[in-house]
Scaffold this motif. Sequence first.
Motif, PDB file in Angstrom:
ATOM      1  N   GLU A  95     -10.679   4.696  60.273  1.00  0.00           N
ATOM      2  CA  GLU A  95     -10.441   3.876  61.595  1.00  0.00           C
ATOM      3  C   GLU A  95      -9.202   3.137  61.612  1.00  0.00           C
ATOM      4  O   GLU A  95      -8.452   3.277  60.787  1.00  0.00           O
ATOM      5  CB  GLU A  95     -11.401   2.650  61.286  1.00  0.00           C
ATOM      6  N   SER A 152     -13.016  -2.181  49.509  1.00  0.00           N
ATOM      7  CA  SER A 152     -14.316  -2.012  50.192  1.00  0.00           C
ATOM      8  C   SER A 152     -15.289  -3.038  49.878  1.00  0.00           C
ATOM      9  O   SER A 152     -15.841  -3.791  50.861  1.00  0.00           O
ATOM     10  CB  SER A 152     -15.032  -0.711  49.922  1.00  0.00           C
ATOM     11  N   ASN A 206     -11.006   5.336  56.035  1.00  0.00           N
ATOM     12  CA  ASN A 206     -11.956   6.031  56.454  1.00  0.00           C
ATOM     13  C   ASN A 206     -11.731   6.562  57.812  1.00  0.00           C
ATOM     14  O   ASN A 206     -12.607   7.006  58.688  1.00  0.00           O
ATOM     15  CB  ASN A 206     -13.339   5.081  56.497  1.00  0.00           C
TER      16      ASN A 206
END
Length: 148
Positions: free
Chosen positions: A101, A66, A99
């Motif tokens: 996506e 991240s 996440n």
Amino acid sequence: MRRKMMIALAALAAALLTTAGIAVAGGGKATLKLRNTQAGKILVNGRGFTVYSFSKDRPNTDNCNSTCQRVWPPVTAKGKPVAGPGLKKSLIGTISLPNGEKQVTYAKHPLYTYIADGGPGETSYIGTFQAGGKWYALNGSGHLVKHG
């Protein structure tokens, strides 16, 4: 020295954008195209910006954490990505990120953009070492382009 300064500024910009809650990478209809650049014909996104492959990634596996993704946002899509002229539709795919996506891949390389790119067709960051690996462009066959 200029490159190191740009990388540091990009990291700072990413931190500020994240703090402000502004999305760095957006989903939607992802389009990949080929563009003539100083590095040859390379993959770019729908806006003409270079897309990158990360040397620490494995086929269809994103290894950019991240913190890394704040500077090198993954190319994401809702729905099936679109292949521009000269690209092989069979080489375009997606993988799921933690996440939820969908990250776009080409020849099994997860794709990213770089927040410090100055504009469409920028190639000076090809071969940059950051986040523990190198960042390369891709050609239409899915092979790495290692020099900008």
